[in-house]
Design a protein around this motif. Structure first.
Motif, PDB file in Angstrom:
ATOM      1  N   SER A   1     -31.037  35.088 -32.633  1.00  0.00           N
ATOM      2  CA  SER A   1     -31.086  35.505 -33.986  1.00  0.00           C
ATOM      3  C   SER A   1     -32.353  36.335 -34.327  1.00  0.00           C
ATOM      4  N   ASN A   2     -32.567  36.470 -35.584  1.00  0.00           N
ATOM      5  CA  ASN A   2     -33.745  37.133 -36.213  1.00  0.00           C
ATOM      6  C   ASN A   2     -34.766  36.439 -36.453  1.00  0.00           C
ATOM      7  N   VAL A   3     -34.504  35.037 -36.486  1.00  0.00           N
ATOM      8  CA  VAL A   3     -35.688  34.185 -36.586  1.00  0.00           C
ATOM      9  C   VAL A   3     -36.822  34.496 -35.783  1.00  0.00           C
ATOM     10  N   PRO A   4     -38.239  34.696 -36.433  1.00  0.00           N
ATOM     11  CA  PRO A   4     -39.198  35.159 -35.578  1.00  0.00           C
ATOM     12  C   PRO A   4     -39.967  33.709 -34.612  1.00  0.00           C
ATOM     13  N   TYR A   5     -40.285  34.132 -33.466  1.00  0.00           N
ATOM     14  CA  TYR A   5     -41.257  32.984 -32.742  1.00  0.00           C
ATOM     15  C   TYR A   5     -42.531  32.857 -33.530  1.00  0.00           C
ATOM     16  N   LYS A   6     -42.648  31.799 -34.010  1.00  0.00           N
ATOM     17  CA  LYS A   6     -43.913  31.345 -34.587  1.00  0.00           C
ATOM     18  C   LYS A   6     -44.442  30.100 -34.159  1.00  0.00           C
ATOM     19  N   ARG A   7     -45.689  29.574 -34.676  1.00  0.00           N
ATOM     20  CA  ARG A   7     -45.976  28.392 -34.539  1.00  0.00           C
ATOM     21  C   ARG A   7     -44.773  27.256 -35.014  1.00  0.00           C
ATOM     22  N   GLY A   8     -44.515  26.281 -33.972  1.00  0.00           N
ATOM     23  CA  GLY A   8     -43.249  25.308 -34.447  1.00  0.00           C
ATOM     24  C   GLY A   8     -41.946  25.569 -34.133  1.00  0.00           C
ATOM     25  N   ILE A   9     -41.848  26.681 -33.795  1.00  0.00           N
ATOM     26  CA  ILE A   9     -40.300  27.102 -33.646  1.00  0.00           C
ATOM     27  C   ILE A   9     -39.938  26.697 -32.041  1.00  0.00           C
ATOM     28  N   VAL A  10     -38.847  26.072 -31.890  1.00  0.00           N
ATOM     29  CA  VAL A  10     -38.233  25.330 -30.570  1.00  0.00           C
ATOM     30  C   VAL A  10     -37.420  26.267 -30.152  1.00  0.00           C
ATOM     31  N   GLY A  11     -37.439  26.836 -28.888  1.00  0.00           N
ATOM     32  CA  GLY A  11     -36.345  27.821 -28.428  1.00  0.00           C
ATOM     33  C   GLY A  11     -36.054  27.433 -26.954  1.00  0.00           C
ATOM     34  N   MET A  12     -34.766  27.890 -26.528  1.00  0.00           N
ATOM     35  CA  MET A  12     -34.452  27.651 -25.345  1.00  0.00           C
ATOM     36  C   MET A  12     -34.979  28.380 -24.291  1.00  0.00           C
ATOM     37  N   ALA A  13     -35.239  27.676 -23.011  1.00  0.00           N
ATOM     38  CA  ALA A  13     -35.793  28.428 -21.942  1.00  0.00           C
ATOM     39  C   ALA A  13     -34.711  28.906 -20.955  1.00  0.00           C
TER      40      ALA A  13
ATOM     41  N   LEU B   1     -35.697  13.444 -32.510  1.00  0.00           N
ATOM     42  CA  LEU B   1     -36.931  12.873 -32.641  1.00  0.00           C
ATOM     43  C   LEU B   1     -37.483  12.540 -31.039  1.00  0.00           C
ATOM     44  N   ILE B   2     -38.531  13.352 -30.957  1.00  0.00           N
ATOM     45  CA  ILE B   2     -39.414  13.251 -29.570  1.00  0.00           C
ATOM     46  C   ILE B   2     -40.518  12.286 -29.614  1.00  0.00           C
ATOM     47  N   ASP B   3     -40.481  11.238 -28.845  1.00  0.00           N
ATOM     48  CA  ASP B   3     -41.281  10.235 -28.967  1.00  0.00           C
ATOM     49  C   ASP B   3     -42.389  10.514 -27.599  1.00  0.00           C
ATOM     50  N   THR B   4     -43.609  10.701 -27.625  1.00  0.00           N
ATOM     51  CA  THR B   4     -44.539  11.009 -26.614  1.00  0.00           C
ATOM     52  C   THR B   4     -45.568   9.906 -26.507  1.00  0.00           C
ATOM     53  N   LYS B   5     -46.472   9.839 -25.698  1.00  0.00           N
ATOM     54  CA  LYS B   5     -47.294   8.780 -25.810  1.00  0.00           C
ATOM     55  C   LYS B   5     -48.504   8.738 -26.971  1.00  0.00           C
ATOM     56  N   ASP B   6     -48.335   9.978 -27.680  1.00  0.00           N
ATOM     57  CA  ASP B   6     -49.355  10.361 -28.691  1.00  0.00           C
ATOM     58  C   ASP B   6     -48.588  10.179 -30.115  1.00  0.00           C
ATOM     59  N   GLY B   7     -47.409  10.030 -29.874  1.00  0.00           N
ATOM     60  CA  GLY B   7     -46.826  10.012 -31.422  1.00  0.00           C
ATOM     61  C   GLY B   7     -45.601  10.774 -31.239  1.00  0.00           C
ATOM     62  N   ARG B   8     -44.891  10.825 -32.619  1.00  0.00           N
ATOM     63  CA  ARG B   8     -43.556  11.473 -32.785  1.00  0.00           C
ATOM     64  C   ARG B   8     -43.564  12.993 -33.214  1.00  0.00           C
ATOM     65  N   ILE B   9     -42.520  13.635 -32.726  1.00  0.00           N
ATOM     66  CA  ILE B   9     -42.314  15.034 -32.846  1.00  0.00           C
ATOM     67  C   ILE B   9     -40.887  15.027 -33.666  1.00  0.00           C
ATOM     68  N   VAL B  10     -40.925  15.634 -34.685  1.00  0.00           N
ATOM     69  CA  VAL B  10     -39.500  15.781 -35.580  1.00  0.00           C
ATOM     70  C   VAL B  10     -39.245  17.212 -35.699  1.00  0.00           C
ATOM     71  N   VAL B  11     -38.036  17.548 -35.126  1.00  0.00           N
ATOM     72  CA  VAL B  11     -37.487  18.792 -34.823  1.00  0.00           C
ATOM     73  C   VAL B  11     -36.109  18.922 -35.613  1.00  0.00           C
ATOM     74  N   LYS B  12     -36.058  19.989 -36.734  1.00  0.00           N
ATOM     75  CA  LYS B  12     -34.994  20.225 -37.333  1.00  0.00           C
ATOM     76  C   LYS B  12     -34.173  21.078 -36.509  1.00  0.00           C
ATOM     77  N   LEU B  13     -33.043  20.525 -36.278  1.00  0.00           N
ATOM     78  CA  LEU B  13     -32.151  21.731 -35.436  1.00  0.00           C
ATOM     79  C   LEU B  13     -31.561  22.736 -36.279  1.00  0.00           C
ATOM     80  N   ARG B  14     -30.982  23.848 -35.593  1.00  0.00           N
ATOM     81  CA  ARG B  14     -30.521  25.037 -36.481  1.00  0.00           C
ATOM     82  C   ARG B  14     -29.207  25.270 -35.934  1.00  0.00           C
ATOM     83  N   PRO B  15     -28.352  24.413 -36.140  1.00  0.00           N
ATOM     84  CA  PRO B  15     -26.850  24.705 -35.546  1.00  0.00           C
ATOM     85  C   PRO B  15     -26.137  25.902 -36.241  1.00  0.00           C
ATOM     86  N   ASP B  16     -26.628  26.569 -37.379  1.00  0.00           N
ATOM     87  CA  ASP B  16     -26.153  27.724 -38.246  1.00  0.00           C
ATOM     88  C   ASP B  16     -26.802  28.811 -37.204  1.00  0.00           C
TER      89      ASP B  16
END
Length: 185
Positions: A104-116, A33-48
């Motif tokens: 992984s083979n998961v494509p980078y599309k809108r909403g994907i969270v990646g590591m810098a 759960l990422i809370d910002t001044k504008d609201g909350r972002i919910v991220v489903k993590l992918r430990p798989d």
């Protein structure tokens, strides 16, 4: 006085955000759960896909490392980057060692969270980015750790940086608080 107002704002955000249920089917142990001044972002993590990177994000969230950390690099139509809890400018990482790539083979599309990371594929540490749009050029080159399942409208509101400065943001928006959903109070 300013600290008191900031504390009250966080408390109010916590009360409002806590009242919002998680989207169905999410594992609270692998939801951020990422809370910002504008609201909350919910991220489903992918430990798989990236068990070491997911474990690091959860560890740092539990240590409150991400609280009050800026979105230091935000490029409209590309991504919003954050997670430098040391310097806040994109040049720092955590006190822990860098992580080996977990591509992984998961494509980078809108909403994907990646590591810098730096040029070395095994240099990801604490920083991550959220995609505004598809970018196949990142596929298989950056570790995917999750996906925004709620709150992309909030991500869209993050203050954008200057294209001339590679997305560097002056007076950036910040993560007010970031926590593992299982720990949410």
């Amino acid at each position: 006085m300013i600290r008191l107002l900031a504390a009250l704002a966080v408390l109010m955000l916590s009360v409002v955000a806590h009242a919002q249920p998680l989207p169905a089917g999410l594992d609270p142990q692998n939801t951020i759960l990422i809370d910002t001044k504008d609201g909350r972002i919910v991220v489903k993590l992918r430990p798989d896909l990236a068990p070491k990177h997911v474990a690091r994000i959860k560890q740092l969230a539990r240590e409150k490392y991400y609280d009050n950390v800026p979105f230091h690099r935000v490029i409209d139509g590309f991504m919003a980057q954050t997670g430098d809890g040391q310097r806040g400018d994109g040049t720092g990482g955590s006190k822990y060692p860098d992580l080996p790539a977990e591509f992984s083979n998961v494509p980078y599309k809108r909403g994907i969270v990646g590591m810098a990371r730096a040029a070395d594929p095994n240099s990801a540490n604490s920083q991550f980015f959220i995609m505004f749009a598809e970018n196949p050029g990142l596929n298989g080159k950056y570790t995917v750790v999750g996906e925004v399942v709620k709150g992309m409208d909030i991500v869209d509101k993050v203050k954008k940086g200057s294209p001339a400065q590679n997305g560097r943001v002056v007076d950036p928006d910040k993560i007010v608080r970031m926590q593992v959903a299982a720990d949410a109070k």
